[in-house]
Motif scaffolding. Sequence first.
Motif, PDB file in Angstrom:
ATOM      1  N   VAL A   1      71.180  41.385  33.987  1.00 16.16           N
ATOM      2  CA  VAL A   1      72.493  41.126  34.972  1.00 16.16           C
ATOM      3  C   VAL A   1      72.298  42.672  35.540  1.00 16.16           C
ATOM      4  O   VAL A   1      72.268  43.375  34.935  1.00 16.16           O
ATOM      5  N   GLU A   2      72.286  42.556  36.681  1.00 15.10           N
ATOM      6  CA  GLU A   2      72.359  43.928  37.538  1.00 15.10           C
ATOM      7  C   GLU A   2      73.089  43.663  38.896  1.00 15.10           C
ATOM      8  O   GLU A   2      73.566  42.931  39.134  1.00 15.10           O
ATOM      9  N   LEU A   3      73.487  45.049  39.401  1.00 12.92           N
ATOM     10  CA  LEU A   3      74.442  45.209  40.377  1.00 12.92           C
ATOM     11  C   LEU A   3      74.131  46.015  41.540  1.00 12.92           C
ATOM     12  O   LEU A   3      73.280  46.967  41.153  1.00 12.92           O
ATOM     13  N   GLY A   4      74.067  45.466  42.669  1.00 12.98           N
ATOM     14  CA  GLY A   4      73.748  46.138  44.014  1.00 12.98           C
ATOM     15  C   GLY A   4      74.840  46.268  44.877  1.00 12.98           C
ATOM     16  O   GLY A   4      75.957  45.684  44.846  1.00 12.98           O
ATOM     17  N   GLY A   5      74.433  47.326  45.916  1.00 10.48           N
ATOM     18  CA  GLY A   5      75.676  47.530  46.920  1.00 10.48           C
ATOM     19  C   GLY A   5      75.845  48.983  47.216  1.00 10.48           C
ATOM     20  O   GLY A   5      75.579  49.825  46.112  1.00 10.48           O
ATOM     21  N   GLN A   6      76.585  49.190  48.299  1.00  7.41           N
ATOM     22  CA  GLN A   6      77.124  50.723  48.250  1.00  7.41           C
ATOM     23  C   GLN A   6      78.126  51.183  47.302  1.00  7.41           C
ATOM     24  O   GLN A   6      77.840  52.410  46.823  1.00  7.41           O
ATOM     25  N   ALA A   7      79.255  50.409  47.078  1.00  5.44           N
ATOM     26  CA  ALA A   7      80.141  50.680  46.084  1.00  5.44           C
ATOM     27  C   ALA A   7      79.359  51.092  44.527  1.00  5.44           C
ATOM     28  O   ALA A   7      79.994  52.194  44.131  1.00  5.44           O
ATOM     29  N   VAL A   8      78.750  50.228  44.124  1.00  3.52           N
ATOM     30  CA  VAL A   8      77.913  50.221  42.998  1.00  3.52           C
ATOM     31  C   VAL A   8      77.036  51.513  43.076  1.00  3.52           C
ATOM     32  O   VAL A   8      77.016  52.341  42.145  1.00  3.52           O
TER      33      VAL A   8
END
Length: 866
Positions: free
Chosen positions: A157-164
């Motif tokens: 499980v990974e997370l992407g995006g500007q906030a992260v």
Amino acid sequence: MAALAKWCLRHRWAVLGLWLVALFGTGAAGGALGSDYANNFSLPGTESTRAQESMRDAFPALAGDTDTVVWRVTDGTVRDAETRRRMTAALADIADVDQVGTVAGPYGKGGAARVSEDGRTAYAEVTFTEPVFELDKANVESVVERAERARADGLQVELGGQAVEQTQQPPSGLAEGVGILAAAVVLLLAFGSFFAMLLPLLNAVFAVGTGMAGLLLLSNVMDLPEAAPLLGSLIGLGVGIDYALFIVTRHRRGLKAGLAPDAAAVRAMDTSGRAVLFAGGTVCVALLAMFTLRLDLLNGIALATVLTTVLSVLAATTLLPAMLGFLGPRALSRRERRRLDAGDADGRTSGLALRWAGVLERRPRALALVAVVVLAALAVPALSLRLGANDQGNAPTSLTTRKAYDLLADGFGPGVNGPLLLVGDVAGASGADGEGTGGGGEAERRAFARLTDRVADMKGVARVESLPVPRGGKTAVAQVVPTTSPQSEATDRLIDTLRERTVPAAERGSALRVDVGGATAGQKDFASVISGKLPLFVTVIVALGALLLLMAFRSLVVPLTAALMNLIAAGASFGLLVAVFQWGWGIDLLALGKEGPIISFLPVIMLPLLFGLSMDYQVFLVSRMHEEWTHTRDNGRAVRAGLADTSRVINSAALIMICVFAAFALSGDPAGAMAGVGLAGAVALDAFILRTVLVPALMFLLGRANWWLPGWLDRGLPHLAVDPPDKDVRAGSGPQPSPSPEAPTERDPDDADDRELVRAAPGTHTGAAPRRALPRPRQDGTRVRGTVRDVDGASVAGAQLTLVSAGGLQLARTRSSATGEYELPAPGSGAYIVVVTTAALGATSRSVLISDAPYRLDLQVAPPQE
């Protein structure tokens, strides 16, 4: 400058108090209000901006930042019961976090598109209620924590995006801290004194700290980009330490020559302080040229960098002399103070620098050619410069945002990380036809549908997804997923094809108007606007810098060669950037992520910094040459003296700049890393090739032409003096008439509280009269200076020179530099004796009759007769 330095020395506690109030006052106010940085990439008149504005009006719910949670299974599919249970629970937990608006996963209605064809990868879109810069970091960290809890064996499980991405940044201040620590090491090696090492660091800390707090306050009342404080601190630390270094070096030289601490500080400020003021002005002028581009993002960056530069100059010209007053003789190391107390005053220049100047003078053509070939070779990669945007695919592979990017690219194609948007106005044209008037734009909707079908069949398009148009809506939106990554040149060509062929064909014969937008298209528009304005931008910077040098040095050749050198240095530095960040040479070794295009706004940030910093070194180098030229009218000697006297301090300053800038590769910000590496490379090339080899070699070749200026132009130009006022010789005039004898002048009443300027040198002195305190030399130029040579005309280094009164009192002592030069301060006008002593050649003396103006006396020492 001398008057300002005297005031700061006398009121040192008040100066320190004012700076403490400025630092802690702005810091407290900024901490109370917080920051409100906003990246405004708006480009009025471009398609991407029109598309963004239409989207904001039609779909306000999509105004917040959207990040992704991506997961991949090793065995089975993401639809397996256990995987579905774990991820459904995780997404439900994420939906309960404050500031999370919606969570759209793959397991509900319409979620099939979020599962890859092989069924092993899926993603969910987490849409926040606020833009990324208005989110509470704790809420974003909670989203990351709840998503990572779902990890298990066989489930990534990974997370992407500007906030992260904001939660993955290194600790704030890491780059600045590493840069300051590296600078401290260089300063300690250069000075050999802990207290002298502290002065430039404190100067930079006060300037940058006040500047960063000021930017926090300004971010609440105007648009400042998030990169502004990072780039502001980068340039502030560099120039703040370097400017203080130049002044402290000159101050230490005065102490070694026998001046008292306060007087040495005044002399340093009246010489190097002037050069600092001029150099800081050139940096600010270059940075202010960014306003000519009329882009909000760059205006904010220009304001941040100008603010920290101005504060650095202000600190160097006010706080630094006050600290020099507090420090007193401790600006020298213990060993240097012991030598000075023993009467071994020293002003010698590095013998290595003098020998190198001799090599350059003998072989200027060959060495200049080698330097040009090296710089040209380094500039070749710049011909392949491609501007664009860095995204999370360029981040180091250890970050979850990079892993999420790669998982999406593997499962859904690289284009899913940078989709394009087709934003169409389907309101219809009232009265255009029956369908347009009565059908509420039905014809335009059908035309838009035909357009999306045509785009879906285009080469380079993976798929097209249309958003449902709300009832009565006037805007239709379709998401176009390319088959190539956002940074690919093929994606750029796809955007051009859509805008130039496909969309115009669909619009023909109808009232339909379609703009191609999205983040990828916006970055392309930004790069195009920047590229179109770069020629004018460079012309403005070069012209303003050359004009300042023309007024300062009264020469045509000096500003023209400086402009040419700056262009060469800029080309070489951008070649280095392309080789590292675009071609990937050594990028893994430096742990800087993955290669990609150069960030589009980087050239307009780097160019003014490069030109400004290059002007700094040019000013410090040429001002010393110009000073010697006005005294001797000997170009060869002027170039030798300038190179010998400034090379060590310029090289030390360059090492500090390199350390500070290179440390910003640790910032975690792509723009900061690129700017840091690019500027570090540029400073290295400028200091160690341009200023050490190419510029002095050309000045040797050009001879007296270096200082030529047509009379009509000289009369029309305003005077901008970098050198302190000098009454004995002026540019373009010969020596002044010999003075008539006068009694020693009285002490300057403005200096009544200063310490004695000249140390009474211990040891034997000429004459029998006892040593006693004498009137201090005035600060307006009463001094004797010249060169010590042997019978063959060679410079004599390390000769002991003593200024003796007519009554036999020792007034001042010093040693000749590596170029044979010396300078002795005198109490006032009158008759004196200059005694020169060398270990190998014996001693000689000369009588001098001086007035308030400096007096030049060249001495020749011959070996004793057998």
